[in-house]
Design an enzyme around this catalytic site. Structure first.
Site, PDB file in Angstrom:
ATOM      1  N   ALA A  93      37.021 -78.717   8.286  1.00 47.89           N
ATOM      2  CA  ALA A  93      36.235 -79.643   9.098  1.00 47.89           C
ATOM      3  C   ALA A  93      36.122 -79.013  10.487  1.00 47.89           C
ATOM      4  CB  ALA A  93      36.939 -80.981   9.168  1.00 47.89           C
ATOM      5  N   GLY A 141      39.478 -78.848   4.935  1.00 45.23           N
ATOM      6  CA  GLY A 141      38.379 -79.490   4.208  1.00 45.23           C
ATOM      7  C   GLY A 141      37.602 -78.498   3.353  1.00 45.23           C
ATOM      8  N   GLU A 144      39.455 -78.221   0.185  1.00 40.29           N
ATOM      9  CA  GLU A 144      39.204 -79.458  -0.569  1.00 40.29           C
ATOM     10  C   GLU A 144      37.790 -79.483  -1.144  1.00 40.29           C
ATOM     11  OE1 GLU A 144      41.640 -82.993   0.467  1.00 40.29           O
ATOM     12  OE2 GLU A 144      41.153 -82.339   2.499  1.00 40.29           O
ATOM     13  N   GLU A 192      46.208 -78.637   8.038  1.00 42.89           N
ATOM     14  CA  GLU A 192      46.103 -79.884   8.806  1.00 42.89           C
ATOM     15  C   GLU A 192      47.403 -80.291   9.496  1.00 42.89           C
ATOM     16  OE1 GLU A 192      44.789 -79.413   5.811  1.00 42.89           O
ATOM     17  OE2 GLU A 192      42.820 -80.349   5.647  1.00 42.89           O
TER      18      GLU A 192
HETATM   19  N1  DAK Z   1      36.203 -75.762  13.247  1.00 47.09           N
HETATM   20  C1  DAK Z   1      35.439 -75.359  14.283  1.00 47.09           C
HETATM   21  N2  DAK Z   1      35.246 -74.055  14.617  1.00 47.09           N
HETATM   22  C2  DAK Z   1      35.854 -73.134  13.872  1.00 47.09           C
HETATM   23  C3  DAK Z   1      36.677 -73.484  12.762  1.00 47.09           C
HETATM   24  C4  DAK Z   1      36.837 -74.876  12.463  1.00 47.09           C
HETATM   25  N3  DAK Z   1      37.571 -75.316  11.421  1.00 47.09           N
HETATM   26  N4  DAK Z   1      37.159 -72.341  12.220  1.00 47.09           N
HETATM   27  C5  DAK Z   1      36.653 -71.334  12.955  1.00 47.09           C
HETATM   28  N5  DAK Z   1      35.867 -71.797  13.947  1.00 47.09           N
HETATM   29  C6  DAK Z   1      35.136 -71.029  14.956  1.00 47.09           C
HETATM   30  C7  DAK Z   1      36.079 -70.467  16.008  1.00 47.09           C
HETATM   31  O1  DAK Z   1      36.379 -71.439  16.978  1.00 47.09           O
HETATM   32  C8  DAK Z   1      35.228 -69.324  16.556  1.00 47.09           C
HETATM   33  O2  DAK Z   1      34.267 -69.878  17.415  1.00 47.09           O
HETATM   34  P1  DAK Z   1      33.863 -69.102  18.793  1.00 47.09           P
HETATM   35  O3  DAK Z   1      35.141 -68.958  19.543  1.00 47.09           O
HETATM   36  O4  DAK Z   1      33.296 -67.788  18.341  1.00 47.09           O
HETATM   37  O5  DAK Z   1      32.861 -70.017  19.430  1.00 47.09           O
HETATM   38  C9  DAK Z   1      34.492 -68.826  15.318  1.00 47.09           C
HETATM   39  O6  DAK Z   1      34.559 -69.876  14.361  1.00 47.09           O
HETATM   40  C10 DAK Z   1      35.127 -67.591  14.712  1.00 47.09           C
HETATM   41  O7  DAK Z   1      36.496 -67.865  14.514  1.00 47.09           O
HETATM   42  P2  DAK Z   1      37.669 -66.918  15.045  1.00 47.09           P
HETATM   43  O8  DAK Z   1      37.232 -66.154  16.250  1.00 47.09           O
HETATM   44  O9  DAK Z   1      38.889 -67.751  15.161  1.00 47.09           O
HETATM   45  O10 DAK Z   1      37.777 -65.893  13.821  1.00 47.09           O
HETATM   46  P3  DAK Z   1      39.073 -65.164  13.323  1.00 47.09           P
HETATM   47  O11 DAK Z   1      38.624 -64.198  12.288  1.00 47.09           O
HETATM   48  O12 DAK Z   1      39.886 -64.628  14.458  1.00 47.09           O
HETATM   49  O13 DAK Z   1      39.959 -66.301  12.614  1.00 47.09           O
HETATM   50  C11 DAK Z   1      40.330 -68.216  11.181  1.00 47.09           C
HETATM   51  C12 DAK Z   1      39.482 -66.927  11.480  1.00 47.09           C
HETATM   52  C13 DAK Z   1      39.648 -68.939  10.018  1.00 47.09           C
HETATM   53  C14 DAK Z   1      41.726 -67.772  10.735  1.00 47.09           C
HETATM   54  C15 DAK Z   1      40.420 -69.084  12.436  1.00 47.09           C
HETATM   55  O14 DAK Z   1      39.087 -69.280  12.927  1.00 47.09           O
HETATM   56  C16 DAK Z   1      41.044 -70.428  12.186  1.00 47.09           C
HETATM   57  O15 DAK Z   1      42.260 -70.542  12.070  1.00 47.09           O
HETATM   58  N6  DAK Z   1      40.213 -71.464  12.162  1.00 47.09           N
HETATM   59  C17 DAK Z   1      40.670 -72.843  12.016  1.00 47.09           C
HETATM   60  C18 DAK Z   1      40.952 -73.127  10.569  1.00 47.09           C
HETATM   61  C19 DAK Z   1      41.509 -74.524  10.347  1.00 47.09           C
HETATM   62  O16 DAK Z   1      42.504 -74.914  10.974  1.00 47.09           O
HETATM   63  N7  DAK Z   1      40.887 -75.259   9.467  1.00 47.09           N
HETATM   64  C20 DAK Z   1      41.302 -76.619   9.083  1.00 47.09           C
HETATM   65  C21 DAK Z   1      40.549 -77.580   9.907  1.00 47.09           C
HETATM   66  S1  DAK Z   1      41.239 -79.202   9.729  1.00 47.09           S
HETATM   67  C22 DAK Z   1      40.505 -86.223   7.066  1.00 47.09           C
HETATM   68  C23 DAK Z   1      39.352 -85.620   6.602  1.00 47.09           C
HETATM   69  C24 DAK Z   1      39.194 -84.246   6.709  1.00 47.09           C
HETATM   70  C25 DAK Z   1      40.180 -83.486   7.319  1.00 47.09           C
HETATM   71  C26 DAK Z   1      41.309 -84.082   7.791  1.00 47.09           C
HETATM   72  C27 DAK Z   1      41.506 -85.468   7.673  1.00 47.09           C
HETATM   73  N8  DAK Z   1      40.724 -87.639   6.935  1.00 47.09           N
HETATM   74  C28 DAK Z   1      39.644 -88.431   6.327  1.00 47.09           C
HETATM   75  C29 DAK Z   1      41.995 -88.203   7.123  1.00 47.09           C
HETATM   76  C30 DAK Z   1      39.946 -82.076   7.430  1.00 47.09           C
HETATM   77  C31 DAK Z   1      40.662 -81.339   8.288  1.00 47.09           C
HETATM   78  C32 DAK Z   1      40.398 -79.907   8.443  1.00 47.09           C
HETATM   79  O17 DAK Z   1      39.654 -79.268   7.728  1.00 47.09           O
END
Ligand code: DAK
Length: 241
Positions: free
Chosen positions: A83, A128, A131, A151
């Protein structure tokens, strides 16, 4: 210039590309190839993207000419990195509820639509995104794919209904936030198949073509029995079959 623009539009229509801001949709016969198209944020799912995804899947669900959907991410780095964290951090409680409902509806639609949905996991499938892959019927992963439920490291819980690898493994993945590679995902049953990245789309097309050679009615009924049967008691599941 106008003629050139018009020609370009015709060419796009001929290739059966539908127009969305955050999705790319292409049809090849009875197969739809649907790409999440936010490569700058590694295909993170913001509300606008999920709204389009739900709309697009609703249209596909009603389209009897499409029998298989291949869902993937644009670019070579990510399927869906989760997400959209930046957007999520700013949501009000009401917007958060809307986002949850949208995710629930969209992911459930994938599980219940009559078409088979194959996830072509071409890179990061996080939160997400993992998922989303789990909601698909079959998952084919590139050898470069990475899976995780990060998460709990962000102070939230997974919330899009993923359930595939059993309680014990799910708890380990969710509590530790560990990243696993495609081979480990295969070992624990999170993906059906791992192929070299360059062969991913061909492998999915081959799988899709195999499904086209079977009865679409039987496949859709089998999918309904499996999905419903998993969530009901044995007797009701057997009655449904
Ligand atoms: N959201 C927004 N932007 C993201 C992103 C994300 N999930 N993942 C990557 N980006 C963006 C980065 O901010 C960066 O943007 P700029 O700085 O260039 O503007 C760009 O994508 C490139 O990323 P990186 O520079 O970080 O690239 P790297 O190769 O260094 O790293 C990475 C790749 C995938 C390891 C890293 O970007 C990363 O850790 N990203 C976050 C991954 C993450 O934590 N994903 C889980 C998100 S939480 C719910 C419903 C749904 C959910 C929860 C609850 N309820 C109904 C209760 C869902 C939750 C989630 O999915």
């Amino acid at each position: 210039r106008r003629a050139r623009r018009s020609l370009k539009r015709c060419a796009a229509a001929q290739r059966n590309h539908a127009m969305y801001e955050h999705l790319l949709l292409e049809t090849k016969g009875q197969i739809a190839i649907l790409k999440i198209n936010n490569p700058k944020s590694l295909n993170a799912l913001n509300i606008a993207t999920m709204t389009e995804l739900n709309e697009c899947l609703t249209n596909i669900e009603a389209n009897k000419d499409i029998r298989v959907v291949i869902l993937t991410g644009e670019g070579s780095k990510a399927f869906v990195a989760g997400a959209d964290i930046a957007e999520m951090a700013k949501l009000t409680a009401a917007e958060g509820r809307t986002m949850s409902l949208l995710g629930k509806t969209t992911f459930r639609r994938i599980e219940t639509m009559p078409q088979v949905v194959i996830a072509a996991v071409n890179g990061y499938a996080l939160g997400g995104g993992c998922e989303l892959a789990m909601s698909c019927d079959i998952r084919v992963a590139a050898d470069s794919a990475v899976f995780a439920q990060p998460e709990c490291g962000l102070g939230i819980i997974p919330g899009f209904g993923g359930r595939l690898v059993g309680k014990g493994r799910a708890k380990e993945l969710i509590f530790t936030c560990d990243r696993i590679d495609a081979q480990e995902a295969y070992r624990i049953g999170l993906v059906n198949k791992v192929v070299p990245q360059a062969e991913l789309m061909d492998a999915c097309m081959t799988m899709a073509e195999k499904l086209l050679s079977k009865s679409s009615y039987a496949i859709s009924m089998a999918k309904a029995c499996i999905e419903t049967g998993m969530d009901t008691d044995l007797s009701s599941g057997l009655d449904l079959e």
